[in-house]
Design an enzyme around this catalytic site. Sequence first.
Site, PDB file in Angstrom:
ATOM      1  N   GLN A 158     -10.639  -2.449   2.404  1.00 12.43           N
ATOM      2  CA  GLN A 158     -10.191  -3.427   3.068  1.00 12.43           C
ATOM      3  C   GLN A 158      -9.720  -2.693   4.532  1.00 12.43           C
ATOM      4  OE1 GLN A 158      -5.651  -4.283   1.539  1.00 12.43           O
ATOM      5  NE2 GLN A 158      -5.751  -3.846   3.715  1.00 12.43           N
TER       6      GLN A 158
ATOM      7  N   HIS B  10       8.844  -3.387   3.550  1.00 13.75           N
ATOM      8  CA  HIS B  10       9.141  -3.872   2.242  1.00 13.75           C
ATOM      9  C   HIS B  10      10.384  -4.335   1.392  1.00 13.75           C
ATOM     10  CE1 HIS B  10       5.433  -0.877   3.202  1.00 13.75           C
ATOM     11  NE2 HIS B  10       4.536  -1.539   2.846  1.00 13.75           N
TER      12      HIS B  10
ATOM     13  N   GLU C 216      11.256  -0.532   5.913  1.00 13.96           N
ATOM     14  CA  GLU C 216      12.819  -1.340   5.138  1.00 13.96           C
ATOM     15  C   GLU C 216      12.113  -2.901   5.440  1.00 13.96           C
ATOM     16  OE1 GLU C 216      16.069  -1.245   7.867  1.00 13.96           O
ATOM     17  OE2 GLU C 216      16.043   0.576   7.977  1.00 13.96           O
TER      18      GLU C 216
ATOM     19  N   MET D 274       0.784  -1.610  -0.089  1.00 17.39           N
ATOM     20  CA  MET D 274       0.342  -0.409   0.368  1.00 17.39           C
ATOM     21  C   MET D 274       1.386   1.322  -0.195  1.00 17.39           C
ATOM     22  SD  MET D 274      -3.356  -0.964   2.088  1.00 17.39           S
ATOM     23  CE  MET D 274      -2.901  -0.764   3.555  1.00 17.39           C
TER      24      MET D 274
ATOM     25  N   SER E 236       3.931   1.119   8.883  1.00 16.68           N
ATOM     26  CA  SER E 236       4.128   2.432   8.002  1.00 16.68           C
ATOM     27  C   SER E 236       3.034   3.301   8.843  1.00 16.68           C
ATOM     28  CB  SER E 236       3.176   2.856   6.744  1.00 16.68           C
ATOM     29  OG  SER E 236       3.246   1.329   5.813  1.00 16.68           O
TER      30      SER E 236
HETATM   31  O1  PAF Z   1       0.044  -5.634   3.406  1.00 14.15           O
HETATM   32  C1  PAF Z   1      -0.352  -4.645   2.742  1.00 14.15           C
HETATM   33  O2  PAF Z   1       0.135  -3.775   2.635  1.00 14.15           O
HETATM   34  C2  PAF Z   1      -2.106  -4.957   1.977  1.00 14.15           C
HETATM   35  O3  PAF Z   1      -3.131  -5.307   2.993  1.00 14.15           O
HETATM   36  C3  PAF Z   1      -2.495  -5.493   0.691  1.00 14.15           C
HETATM   37  C4  PAF Z   1      -1.246  -7.246   0.305  1.00 14.15           C
HETATM   38  C5  PAF Z   1      -1.101  -4.842  -0.402  1.00 14.15           C
HETATM   39  C6  PAF Z   1      -3.537  -5.574   0.627  1.00 14.15           C
HETATM   40  O4  PAF Z   1      -3.619  -4.469  -0.080  1.00 14.15           O
END
Ligand code: PAF
Length: 286
Positions: free
Chosen positions: A61, A37, A35, A30, A186
């Site tokens: 979500q 990611h 770090e 998102m 985040s």
């Molecule tokens: O973990 C996340 O950042 C989100 O839940 C995802 C898997 C990108 C889905 O929007």
Amino acid sequence: MKVIKNKSECRKIVETLKSGGNTVGLVPTMGSLHEGHIALIRMARKECSRIFISIFVNPSQFGPGEDYVKYPRETKKDLGLAESEGVDFVFLPPVSGMYGNNHRTFVEVEGLGKIMCGVSRPTHFRGVATVVLKLFNIIPAHRAYFGEKDYQQLVIIKKMVKDLDIDIKITSSPTIRESDGLAMSSRNRYLTQEQRKEAVIIYKTLKWARREIKSGEKDLKKLRAVAELKILENRNIGTVEYFDFRDAYTLEEVSFPPVHRKMLIAAAVRAGTTRLIDNIVINVKK
Ligand code: PAF
């Protein structure tokens, strides 16, 4: 690095890459990359010849009153980071490009989405599963990468992939932590200085529970009660939503002797309006 906004362009590129013999990896995000990611991107780099990341703050979500609007969006910075990490393609769709006006189809992984985080966020995992399946259809990669910090999300995605025969290998990478142990997220930036200092208690308490179990404690009810007290001694943490001991594969509540050797200890707390989650997985003797 190429930035793609359009779904069909994205799918075409993936098909071409695959027919050219590439192994394609996808890291769904998102944005607001940290770090955690980067660890996923590096893992993907090792295993795949072409890497996609997606950046999409998925409205479905977030529940009513949650932080969809204030969720950090830092596209420029994210693109710079992605480029420097050797990402080949970024899928960056507009909300209207992902969901049509009359979107009515959702994926529900029964049961698993209503426990733990699903108690206070009853539509969260349906939104996650739906967008992840959409992303898998738009970017039909060989492999997709998810962080273990969102452990329940990981279990739900694996189950969806298995139940719906989706041809993609799910790989996870361990939680990346700040130097004091707080899991990177985040949402950490929402914390005040005082909350940030105290938030480290979550990981400390998870580790304490692990030590207790390793040294033979089997009374999980007692452990849960003490853990909650330990966390709530910190004045800036207002609520413990859950502190759970669960089977690491099925997320069923554990009682001794556990069915599997791997046990998940997971917690969700609120510091002010900020919700933080963390977990550890431990091996237990049968
Ligand atoms: O973990 C996340 O950042 C989100 O839940 C995802 C898997 C990108 C889905 O929007």
